[in-house]
Write a protein that holds these residues in place. Structure first.
Motif, PDB file in Angstrom:
ATOM      1  N   GLU A 199       0.588  -1.179  -0.168  1.00  0.00           N
ATOM      2  CA  GLU A 199      -0.159  -0.057   0.002  1.00  0.00           C
ATOM      3  C   GLU A 199       0.810   1.302   0.118  1.00  0.00           C
ATOM      4  O   GLU A 199       0.773   2.235  -0.782  1.00  0.00           O
ATOM      5  N   LYS A 200       2.004   1.162   0.614  1.00  0.00           N
ATOM      6  CA  LYS A 200       2.717   2.261   0.891  1.00  0.00           C
ATOM      7  C   LYS A 200       3.495   2.720  -0.632  1.00  0.00           C
ATOM      8  O   LYS A 200       3.791   3.918  -0.935  1.00  0.00           O
ATOM      9  N   LYS A 201       3.917   1.440  -1.356  1.00  0.00           N
ATOM     10  CA  LYS A 201       4.683   1.588  -2.554  1.00  0.00           C
ATOM     11  C   LYS A 201       3.527   2.188  -3.457  1.00  0.00           C
ATOM     12  O   LYS A 201       3.901   3.061  -4.201  1.00  0.00           O
ATOM     13  N   ARG A 202       2.227   1.736  -3.461  1.00  0.00           N
ATOM     14  CA  ARG A 202       1.172   2.364  -4.357  1.00  0.00           C
ATOM     15  C   ARG A 202       1.179   3.865  -4.228  1.00  0.00           C
ATOM     16  O   ARG A 202       1.181   4.522  -5.068  1.00  0.00           O
ATOM     17  N   VAL A 203       0.909   4.038  -2.788  1.00  0.00           N
ATOM     18  CA  VAL A 203       0.829   5.720  -2.523  1.00  0.00           C
ATOM     19  C   VAL A 203       1.967   6.414  -3.094  1.00  0.00           C
ATOM     20  O   VAL A 203       2.005   7.464  -3.782  1.00  0.00           O
TER      21      VAL A 203
END
Lengths: 333, 68
Positions: free
Chosen positions: B58-62
Motif C-alpha cells: 500500500e505504501k508503495k502504491r501511494v
C-alpha cells in the motif's frame, strides 16, 4: 503523538503539501545514503527500495522544522547554484557531491514547492518556510562540512525571495549559449517546456497565445526570462556568472573560490574524476557538446535564440567576461 | 489486523528511536517482515507477516501515485 527532534536524526524532508489548511512535510529515513544521485527524486526513489524507509515515514506540520533546526546539528548553506537549464548544473552538483564532506541537494521538490507556493501567504512567511526547509536538508549526519543547493532552473524567477531569505550565501549563476540550450530542450524537453506545468512562466500571455507559438519560440522566451532574472544580481559581489563553456574547470576553480572553500589536492582529483562521467547518465562519459549542438540547430532554433535570448545573453557575457578579465589581472599582479 | 492497529504500531515506532533501530538496515524482505512482527508482538500488537507485506504494498502504491 508529538514529534520529538531526536527521532529525526538521519531523516530528510521529501514532500511538502497541504492537508486542507495545514501545510505538512513528509520525511524519509536516509540511513547512510547521501544525496549523490543526479537529482533529488532519484535518491528518494532509491530509498523507497529500503523496507524501513518505505514503511515508516514521519509526517509533521511545517512549523516543526523550526524546532528541528534549533535542536539537531546542521550546517548553514555554503553556496547556491542557479541555472538556466542544460548548462552543466548537474555536472557541477555531481562534482561537489563526489566529496563526502559536502551535502549537495539538487532540485529538491520540497524546496521548489515552498518557493512556488501559490496559496496566499506573506513574503515573510515564505522566507521563514524556505529557511526552515533549507535548514532541514542541512542536517549533519556524518561530519559534513559544506552544504550546497542546486535549484530548479525556474527558481531564477524567485531569486529575490531566495536572496531575501539568505542575503549572505554566495551564488553561482550557470548559463549557456541559447542555441545549445534550445537544441537540448527540443531533444529532451524539461518540465518547464510543458506549457502551464510550472505555473505561468510567460505572464501576460493567454493559453491560446501560448499554444499558438512554436515550441522553439516558447523555449526561447522562457529561457530569456530565466536569463533576464539573473541580470540584476549578475554584478553583485556575492554572485558570479559561469558559462557552460568554462566547465568543468570552473567548478574546481572560480566556483570553489567564490564559495570560499578549499579542498585538498586529493579531493580536487575526486571532483575532476566525477567530471569524466555524464552527470545525468553516469554510465556514459561526459564530453562538452556545444559545437555538436550548434551544428544540429535548425534555422528556427537559431532565429528564436537570436531574437529572444541573444540580447540578454550578450549582456550576461559582458558582465562575466569583465569579471574574469579583472580577476585575471589581479592574479597577474 | 485493522489498519488503525498497524497505524498505531507505525506511530509508536516513529516515536521511539530504539524501536526504529531494531527495524533498520535489514536488506532481506522476509527478514524485515519477520522482525516487524517480532517487534510488534513485543509491544503488544497482534499482526502477521501478511499484514506487514500488505502495508508495504500500500505504501508503495501511494508512493508511486504521489510521484507520478
Amino acid at each position: 503523538m508529538t514529534a520529538r527532534p531526536e527521532n529525526f536524526a538521519g531523516w530528510a524532508p521529501f514532500r511538502f503539501y497541504w492537508q486542507e489548511e495545514t501545510p505538512l512535510v513528509d520525511w524519509c529515513y536516509m540511513g547512510e545514503d547521501r544525496f549523490t544521485q543526479p537529482f533529488f527524486e532519484n535518491t528518494i526513489a532509491r530509498r523507497m527500495n529500503d523496507h524501513f524507509s518505505l514503511l515508516f515515514r514521519h509526517q509533521t506540520p511545517i512549523e516543526f522544522l523550526e524546532t528541528l533546526n534549533g535542536t539537531l546539528p546542521n550546517i548553514s548553506p555554503t553556496g547556491f547554484i542557479f541555472h538556466t537549464s542544460r548548462c552543466g548544473s548537474t555536472l557541477t552538483a555531481q562534482m561537489l557531491a563526489a566529496l563526502p564532506q559536502n551535502i549537495v541537494i539538487s532540485e529538491a521538490l520540497p524546496i521548489d514547492a515552498v518557493i512556488r507556493e501559490e496559496r496566499d501567504i506573506t513574503i515573510d512567511q515564505r522566507v521563514q518556510w524556505l529557511r526552515w526547509m533549507v535548514g532541514a536538508f542541512g542536517q549533519k549526519r556524518a561530519g559534513e562540512q559544506h552544504y550546497f543547493i542546486k535549484f530548479d532552473s525556474w527558481s531564477t524567477l524567485w531569486l529575490d525571495l531566495v536572496r531575501k531569505a539568505f542575503p549572505e550565501v554566495p551564488m553561482v549563476f550557470l548559463y549557456r549559449d541559447p542555441v545549445e540550450v534550445i537544441v537540448s530542450q527540443m531533444s529532451h524537453p524539461g518540465a518547464q517546456m510543458i506549457r502551464g506545468l510550472i505555473g505561468q512562466l510567460l505572464p501576460g500571455m493567454t493559453l491560446a497565445a501560448l499554444l499558438n507559438i512554436s515550441d522553439e519560440e516558447y523555449c526561447a522566451r522562457v529561457l530569456a526570462r530565466f536569463c533576464e532574472s539573473l541580470l540584476p544580481l549578475a554584478a553583485d559581489p556575492k554572485s558570479i556568472l559561469v558559462n557552460y563553456s568554462e566547465l568543468p574547470e570552473a567548478v574546481t576553480g572560480r566556483m570553489l573560490k567564490h564559495f570560499g572553500v578549499t579542498y585538498s589536492a586529493e579531493d580536487i582529483a575526486k571532483m575532476r574524476s566525477a567530471a569524466q562521467f555524464n552527470s545525468k547518465t553516469p554510465r556514459m562519459s561526459f564530453a562538452p557538446d556545444g559545437q555538436q549542438k550548434r551544428d544540429e540547430a535548425s534555422e528556427i532554433i537559431r532565429e528564436m535564440a537570436a531574437k529572444w535570448v541573444g540580447p540578454v545573453y550578450e549582456k550576461l557575457e559582458a558582465v562575466r567576461l569583465e569579471v574574469v578579465r579583472v580577476a585575471a589581472k589581479g592574479d597577474d599582479i | 489486523m485493522t489498519s488503525e492497529n498497524f497505524e498505531r504500531f507505525t506511530a509508536l515506532v516513529l516515536s521511539e528511536s530504539a524501536l526504529q533501530e531494531k527495524l533498520r538496515s535489514i536488506d532481506d524482505k522476509e527478514a524485515f517482515i519477520a522482525r516487524a512482527v517480532e517487534v510488534g508482538a513485543a509491544e503488544g500488537f497482534d499482526f502477521t507477516g501478511e499484514d506487514v507485506e500488505a502495508a508495504m504494498l500500500e505504501k508503495k502504491r501511494v508512493w508511486v501515485e504521489r510521484w507520478i
